[in-house]
Scaffold this active site. Structure first.
Site, PDB file in Angstrom:
ATOM      1  N   CYS A 201       0.840  -1.198   0.000  1.00 37.33           N
ATOM      2  CA  CYS A 201       0.000   0.000   0.000  1.00 37.33           C
ATOM      3  C   CYS A 201       0.879   1.255   0.000  1.00 37.33           C
ATOM      4  O   CYS A 201       1.628   1.477  -0.940  1.00 37.33           O
ATOM      5  CB  CYS A 201      -0.993  -0.027   1.164  1.00 37.33           C
ATOM      6  SG  CYS A 201      -2.333   1.187   0.964  1.00 37.33           S
TER       7      CYS A 201
ATOM      8  N   HIS B 148      -3.880  -4.382  -0.171  1.00 33.73           N
ATOM      9  CA  HIS B 148      -3.462  -4.988   1.098  1.00 33.73           C
ATOM     10  C   HIS B 148      -3.599  -6.503   1.011  1.00 33.73           C
ATOM     11  O   HIS B 148      -4.711  -7.022   1.112  1.00 33.73           O
ATOM     12  CB  HIS B 148      -4.347  -4.488   2.249  1.00 33.73           C
ATOM     13  CG  HIS B 148      -4.078  -3.089   2.665  1.00 33.73           C
ATOM     14  ND1 HIS B 148      -3.113  -2.760   3.587  1.00 33.73           N
ATOM     15  CD2 HIS B 148      -4.650  -1.920   2.271  1.00 33.73           C
ATOM     16  CE1 HIS B 148      -3.109  -1.443   3.768  1.00 33.73           C
ATOM     17  NE2 HIS B 148      -4.019  -0.912   2.975  1.00 33.73           N
TER      18      HIS B 148
ATOM     19  N   GLU C 262      -2.887  -8.619   3.259  1.00 32.37           N
ATOM     20  CA  GLU C 262      -3.362  -9.120   4.553  1.00 32.37           C
ATOM     21  C   GLU C 262      -4.864  -8.909   4.746  1.00 32.37           C
ATOM     22  O   GLU C 262      -5.450  -9.440   5.692  1.00 32.37           O
ATOM     23  CB  GLU C 262      -2.578  -8.461   5.695  1.00 32.37           C
ATOM     24  CG  GLU C 262      -2.956  -7.047   6.032  1.00 32.37           C
ATOM     25  CD  GLU C 262      -2.337  -5.991   5.108  1.00 32.37           C
ATOM     26  OE1 GLU C 262      -2.442  -4.795   5.442  1.00 32.37           O
ATOM     27  OE2 GLU C 262      -1.775  -6.351   4.055  1.00 32.37           O
TER      28      GLU C 262
END
Length: 208
Positions: free
Chosen positions: A79, A188, A190
């Site tokens: 990011c 992202h 995650e």
């Protein structure tokens, strides 16, 4: 072991939990000796480019990060961390980045106004990836059209030689970039479910 650079920007521990979930050891640190010993480095980040690069400078991390990347160690920006890899940013002024990948960070709002595109800024939510090359290790287990999760108002431009995958959001948003051992994801991983975990797993296994 994967070292996650802690410079006070972003939710680093959600990333650490994702790595733990896929069986990869990680440490959140700004200790240079630990960063140098790590097998891979991740530079995460959320927020504004200028604030982030200033925090790296205050912690005397800019030159060490550049040296770590130059050493050939697998390096991943996520990011805002990906945006910091580039040469410059025009977010709230003009800022120099880490200069690890050629290109610049530009305003999505400005691009939409110039092209009369009626989409919300920031881009928040899921979008599909168009993989342009299979030579980047991050895309090892991806399929065309896999969805990933974005939150951003600025994006990378003038980086054609480093493009790995893009997403269509009014403009072609660089989703994954790479120059040699340095890689980045605008989205992202995650927060991107199984697809994101596959990307993190692929990164963790670079060089193994």
């Amino acid at each position: 072991m994967i070292a996650i650079i802690d410079y006070g920007v972003g939710n680093l521990f959600s990333l650490a939990r994702s790595l733990e979930y896929i069986g990869e050891k990680s440490v959140v640190t700004r200790d240079l000796s630990i960063l140098e010993e790590a097998d891979q480095i991740i530079l995460p980040g959320v927020g504004a480019f200028g604030d982030a690069i200033e925090k790296l400078a205050q912690l005397d991390l800019i030159e060490p990060i550049q040296k770590l990347a130059a050493s050939g160690k697998p390096f991943l920006g996520i990011c805002l961390g990906m945006q910091l890899l580039f040469e410059t940013s025009e977010e709230f002024g003009s800022h120099e980045g880490l200069g690890l990948i050629p290109g610049k960070i530009v305003s999505m709002t400005d691009a939409f106004q110039q092209k009369n595109i009626d989409l919300k800024v920031p881009q928040i939510g899921w979008n599909q990836l168009e993989v342009l090359t299979d030579e980047c290790p991050l895309v090892r287990d991806l399929q065309q059209g896999d969805y990933v999760y974005y939150v951003h108002s600025f994006y990378a431009a003038d980086c054609e030689e480093s493009l790995v995958a893009v997403s269509d959001y009014g403009v072609k948003v660089p989703g994954i970039v790479q120059k040699d051992n340095v890689m980045g994801t605008q989205f992202h991983p995650e927060k991107s479910g199984d697809v994101g975990l596959k990307i993190l797993k692929a990164f963790a296994e670079v060089g193994k």
